[in-house]
Design an enzyme around this catalytic site. Structure first.
Site, short mmCIF file in Angstrom:
data_model
loop_
_atom_site.label_atom_id
_atom_site.label_comp_id
_atom_site.label_asym_id
_atom_site.label_seq_id
_atom_site.Cartn_x
_atom_site.Cartn_y
_atom_site.Cartn_z
N ASP A 68 41.22 30.94 52.48
CA ASP A 68 41.17 30.26 51.06
C ASP A 68 41.41 28.97 51.20
O ASP A 68 41.84 27.96 52.11
CB ASP A 68 42.69 30.96 50.23
N ASP A 135 54.46 38.29 46.67
CA ASP A 135 54.33 39.50 45.02
C ASP A 135 53.41 40.32 45.58
O ASP A 135 52.94 40.75 44.83
CB ASP A 135 53.88 38.50 43.96
N HIS A 137 50.24 39.31 47.57
CA HIS A 137 49.01 38.75 46.60
C HIS A 137 48.12 38.76 48.56
O HIS A 137 49.53 38.17 49.52
CB HIS A 137 49.39 37.49 46.72
N GLU A 142 45.50 36.93 43.88
CA GLU A 142 47.36 37.47 42.40
C GLU A 142 47.52 38.68 42.31
O GLU A 142 46.15 39.36 41.66
CB GLU A 142 47.38 36.33 41.97
#
Ligand code: GLP
Length: 259
Positions: A68, A135, A137, A142
């Site tokens: 990413d 979280d 991800h 996400e």
């Protein structure tokens, strides 16, 4: 999925480095998928130390694809993932910059399709290193990301921007937009190796490994992969119900099997 609860981050680093080196020795033209973030840093430091000591393989034929990239940082910004991976690993391993690929943040409209084409042309990623967000991800996918998504533009959650603010002067300096390999892209890699350390990751790890397959926890997509390995320190493994079983499986594996 193979879950490997280990005693420390150092043990994780050594095993991850063994896995990378074994691949590169067996396949000098290997395609490595690399993650940034804190989780793989000890493994990268171990690879660099071995390379400097002359015990590592040659990385001359290796190609690297990043997971990413931030959008909107000035070219060469030290927190861009391209600059980060060069600093933490690829420069020290002697992997030339033109063998390190990432989604192009200067052309977000076409970057996704271009990156997918480059991955296909390279023959796909052999070994993909991964971290996991608090979280759940994976890369910058996400919660809510399609489980079959491709490389594309995403918007970070406020939680992820707060988590990553430690790399910037303030949370306001953390970009809102990113380009990320999709979950479908990641699933095409030959072997997924996820590293998680610390109590902050315990809930996400438990959800990814023992929870349902759901876009709400993007890392749960590992459950769909035929060859996924999860390396955990005691804190990151602390909420797993079957930790004892995973340990027993790992300890009683035949030596020839590897990861
Ligand atoms: C970051 C990265 C991910 C990384 C994850 C966890 O935002 N985009 O690739 O795996 O979040 O980061 P860390 O390892 O620093 O906890």
């Amino acid at each position: 999925m193979e879950v490997v609860p280990l005693a420390s981050a150092d043990e994780i680093a050594a095993l991850a480095a063994d896995t990378v080196e074994a691949l590169v020795r067996a396949r000098p033209s290997a395609v490595l998928g690399l993650a940034t973030g804190s989780s793989p840093v000890p493994a990268y430091a171990e690879l660099v130390a071995r390379h400097r000591a002359g015990t590592g393989p040659s990385y001359d034929g290796v190609r690297v694809f990043l997971l990413d990239e931030y959008v909107g940082l000035p070219a060469g910004h030290p927190q861009s993932y391209r600059a980060t991976i060069a600093r933490e690993l690829t420069d020290d391993l002697g992997i030339a910059a033109d063998r390190v690929h990432g989604p192009d943040p200067t052309d977000v409209q076409t970057a996704g399709a271009t990156y997918e084409a480059a991955l296909l042309e390279a023959g796909g990623v052999d070994l993909q290193l991964l971290g996991v967000g608090a979280d759940g991800h994976l890369a910058f996918n996400e919660p809510g990301s399609s489980l079959s998504s491709a490389t594309r533009l995403k918007t970070l959650t406020a939680e992820t921007r707060r988590d990553n603010a430690r790399f910037f002067a303030s949370v306001d300096d953390v970009p809102r937009h990113v380009l990320t390999q999709g979950l479908g892209t990641i699933l095409r890699a030959g072997h997924l190796l996820l590293i998680a350390t610390g109590t902050g990751k315990a809930e996400a790890v438990a959800a990814a490994v023992e929870g349902p397959l759901t876009a709400t926890c993007p890392a749960s997509v590992l459950q769909l992969h035929p060859h996924a390995t999860v390396l955990l320190d005691p804190a990151a493994a602390s909420l797993l119900e079957r930790a004892d079983h995973y340990r027993e499986v790992y300890e009683s594996k035949p030596d020839w099997q590897g990861l």
